[in-house]
Structures are given as structure tokens and as C-alpha cells.
Design an enzyme around this catalytic site. Structure first.
Site, PDB file in Angstrom:
ATOM      1  CD  GLU A 127     -13.585  16.746  -1.400  1.00 49.85           C
ATOM      2  OE1 GLU A 127     -13.140  17.570  -0.645  1.00 49.85           O
ATOM      3  OE2 GLU A 127     -13.534  16.971  -2.687  1.00 49.85           O
ATOM      4  CG  ASP A 185     -21.529  20.753  -5.871  1.00 48.40           C
ATOM      5  OD1 ASP A 185     -22.666  21.001  -5.636  1.00 48.40           O
ATOM      6  OD2 ASP A 185     -21.051  21.374  -6.994  1.00 48.40           O
ATOM      7  CG  PHE A 224     -21.769  28.544  -2.608  1.00 48.74           C
ATOM      8  CD1 PHE A 224     -21.274  27.455  -3.542  1.00 48.74           C
ATOM      9  CD2 PHE A 224     -21.031  29.099  -1.707  1.00 48.74           C
ATOM     10  CE1 PHE A 224     -19.869  27.356  -3.585  1.00 48.74           C
ATOM     11  CE2 PHE A 224     -19.530  29.101  -1.621  1.00 48.74           C
ATOM     12  CZ  PHE A 224     -19.236  28.222  -2.945  1.00 48.74           C
ATOM     13  NE  ARG A 230      -9.604  27.945   1.657  1.00 45.71           N
ATOM     14  CZ  ARG A 230     -10.226  26.911   0.730  1.00 45.71           C
ATOM     15  NH1 ARG A 230     -10.585  26.091   1.066  1.00 45.71           N
ATOM     16  NH2 ARG A 230      -9.860  27.176  -0.721  1.00 45.71           N
TER      17      ARG A 230
HETATM   18  P1  IMP Z   1     -17.793  17.977  -6.928  1.00 43.73           P
HETATM   19  O1  IMP Z   1     -16.331  17.458  -7.831  1.00 43.73           O
HETATM   20  O2  IMP Z   1     -18.306  18.529  -7.804  1.00 43.73           O
HETATM   21  O3  IMP Z   1     -18.267  16.944  -6.210  1.00 43.73           O
HETATM   22  O4  IMP Z   1     -16.878  19.352  -6.345  1.00 43.73           O
HETATM   23  C1  IMP Z   1     -16.609  19.193  -4.778  1.00 43.73           C
HETATM   24  C2  IMP Z   1     -15.706  20.270  -4.626  1.00 43.73           C
HETATM   25  O5  IMP Z   1     -16.513  21.557  -4.928  1.00 43.73           O
HETATM   26  C3  IMP Z   1     -15.743  20.476  -3.218  1.00 43.73           C
HETATM   27  O6  IMP Z   1     -14.402  19.794  -2.619  1.00 43.73           O
HETATM   28  C4  IMP Z   1     -15.732  22.040  -3.117  1.00 43.73           C
HETATM   29  O7  IMP Z   1     -14.317  22.532  -3.177  1.00 43.73           O
HETATM   30  C5  IMP Z   1     -16.574  22.697  -3.990  1.00 43.73           C
HETATM   31  N1  IMP Z   1     -17.716  23.032  -3.501  1.00 43.73           N
HETATM   32  C6  IMP Z   1     -19.034  22.453  -3.677  1.00 43.73           C
HETATM   33  N2  IMP Z   1     -20.120  22.820  -3.319  1.00 43.73           N
HETATM   34  C7  IMP Z   1     -19.607  23.831  -2.433  1.00 43.73           C
HETATM   35  C8  IMP Z   1     -20.161  24.673  -1.609  1.00 43.73           C
HETATM   36  O8  IMP Z   1     -21.447  24.818  -1.221  1.00 43.73           O
HETATM   37  N3  IMP Z   1     -19.320  25.764  -1.066  1.00 43.73           N
HETATM   38  C9  IMP Z   1     -17.918  25.680  -1.144  1.00 43.73           C
HETATM   39  N4  IMP Z   1     -17.443  24.625  -1.869  1.00 43.73           N
HETATM   40  C10 IMP Z   1     -17.853  23.993  -2.630  1.00 43.73           C
HETATM   41 MG    MG Z   2     -12.499  21.034  -2.150  1.00 46.16          MG
END
Ligand code: IMP
Ligand code: MG
Length: 195
Positions: free
Chosen positions: A105, A109, A158, A171
Site C-alpha cells: 500500500e 490512513d 495530506f 503521482r
Molecule cells: P484508509 O482506508 O483510510 O487507510 O485509506 C488509505 C487510502 O487513502 C490510501 O491508499 C490512499 O489512496 C488514500 N490516502 C490517505 N491519505 C492520503 C494522503 O495523504 N494523500 C493521498 N492519498 C491518501
Molecule cells: Mg490508495
């Protein structure tokens, strides 16, 4: 057509060199952990954010690996998570019982994506599942989840670059940087108005 994406970055959090060094350390750890493992080692890239990280990780490893891809949506648009995890591209393999999978991954988050995916793969009957994330934002966790391999623990900001996007952009930046809040200021106003 030309646009300097760097000008939207407030500051660089991780340089190309720092990332490269850490990726090499993670690769060495994984090599060591799996060199005696029975079964196939599969690096499972979670599209699209993990593409850059996974490409570098596999090149830095010495063990032979299979690669595979899944796509999930959990983030909705912009900087806000939608809360639910939906599988958009599934894993279609007939040898799952022989596979030691490492989910790769870009960032954790809330923890929902990885916790959901690990449970999902276990239910499918894979030999083993571990998780490897380049970045971890522990302050944002909504479900209890600890990845097996973590590149860097970062504050709740972020970030973009090295595969990570904001609305599909940034990206291709070779470093990880904090996005200027002015770039997503409109979204912040909308968020405030919804409350
Ligand atoms: P989670 O399911 O909330 O843990 O989200 C993970 C996904 O959220 C990651 O694979 C990213 O696609 C997106 N994400 C979370 N934080 C960021 C960030 O700071 N920048 C860009 N994408 C993020
Ligand atoms: Mg992602």
C-alpha cells in the site's frame, strides 16, 4: 500543457534519496523474513497509489516474486475518505492456497482498506497475508490495524507524490510532499459548509 507540479507542494517531506534508502531496508527485511518460506511470494499492488513503491520494492528485493494487482475504492474524491471499501478489481488466481501475499500500500490512513483486504484474502484461503505500507498516518486510525512493514510514520497532513495523488494528479513526483492547502481550499470550504 507544461505545468510545474512542484509549485503546488508546500514542502518536501521525504526526498528521493530518503525513500530509496528506506525501500532498500524494507526489501532486505522482507527477503530475510521469507527466504525459508514454503509457497510462492506474491506482492499485491493496490492500484493506483502503490505502483511506484511496489516497482521500486520488487527491484530492491533479491527473492523471486509474483506480482498481482487489486483495485479498491475507499477514498471517494479529494482529501476525504468515503468510509466504505469497495473492490473494483479482484484477484483471480487458482493457486491462492500456495500464496504468501504481501499487500503493498502507499499509505494507511483510517486503516479500513488494509484491514478489509487482509480479512478478505484470509477468507479466500491464501497461505498467509502480511501488509507493507510506505507511509503510515497513525493519528487518523478509525479501526485497529497495525501493518507488518512500515516505511515512514508521518504526521496528519495530506501528502502527494511517489504514487500518491490528489484527484489523480501529482503521482509522478519522485518525492513525497505536503500539498499546499490552497490547492484544496475549495474542498475545505465545502466541508465546513456541510457541518
Ligand atoms: P484508509 O482506508 O483510510 O487507510 O485509506 C488509505 C487510502 O487513502 C490510501 O491508499 C490512499 O489512496 C488514500 N490516502 C490517505 N491519505 C492520503 C494522503 O495523504 N494523500 C493521498 N492519498 C491518501
Ligand atoms: Mg490508495
Amino acid at each position: 500543457m507544461w505545468r510545474d507540479l512542484k509549485q503546488d507542494v508546500e514542502r518536501i517531506l521525504l526526498t528521493e534519496e530518503q525513500i530509496k534508502e528506506r525501500v532498500a531496508q524494507l526489501a532486505a527485511r522482507i527477503d530475510e523474513d521469507y527466504h525459508n518460506a514454503e509457497g510462492k511470494l506474491v506482492l499485491l499492488c493496490i492500484l493506483k497509489g502503490s505502483v511506484v513503491f511496489m516497482a521500486d520494492l520488487m527491484k530492491a528485493m533479491r527473492l523471486p516474486v509474483d506480482i498481482d494487482f487489486m483495485k479498491v475504492s475507499s477514498y471517494g474524491t479529494g482529501t476525504r475518505s468515503s468510509g466504505s471499501v469497495q473492490i473494483l478489481l479482484d484477484l483471480h488466481r487458482t493457486d491462492l492456497a500456495d500464496c504468501n501475499i504481501i499487500i503493498v500500500e502507499d499509505i494507511i490512513d483510517s486503516g479500513r482498506t488494509l484491514s478489509h483486504l487482509s480479512d478478505y484474502l484470509k477468507l479466500k484461503g491464501v497461505r498467509s497475508v502480511r501488509t507493507c505500507t510506505l507511509l503510515d498516518k497513525p493519528e487518523r486510525r478509525e479501526v485497529i490495524f497495525t501493518p507488518d512493514y512500515i516505511g515512514f510514520t508521518i504526521p496528519d497532513e495530506f501528502v502527494v507524490g511517489y504514487g500518491l495523488d490528489y484527484n489523480e494528479a501529482y503521482r509522478e513526483l519522485p518525492f513525497v510532499g505536503v500539498l499546499r492547502p490552497s490547492v484544496y481550499a475549495k474542498e475545505l470550504v465545502e466541508e465546513r459548509d456541510e457541518k
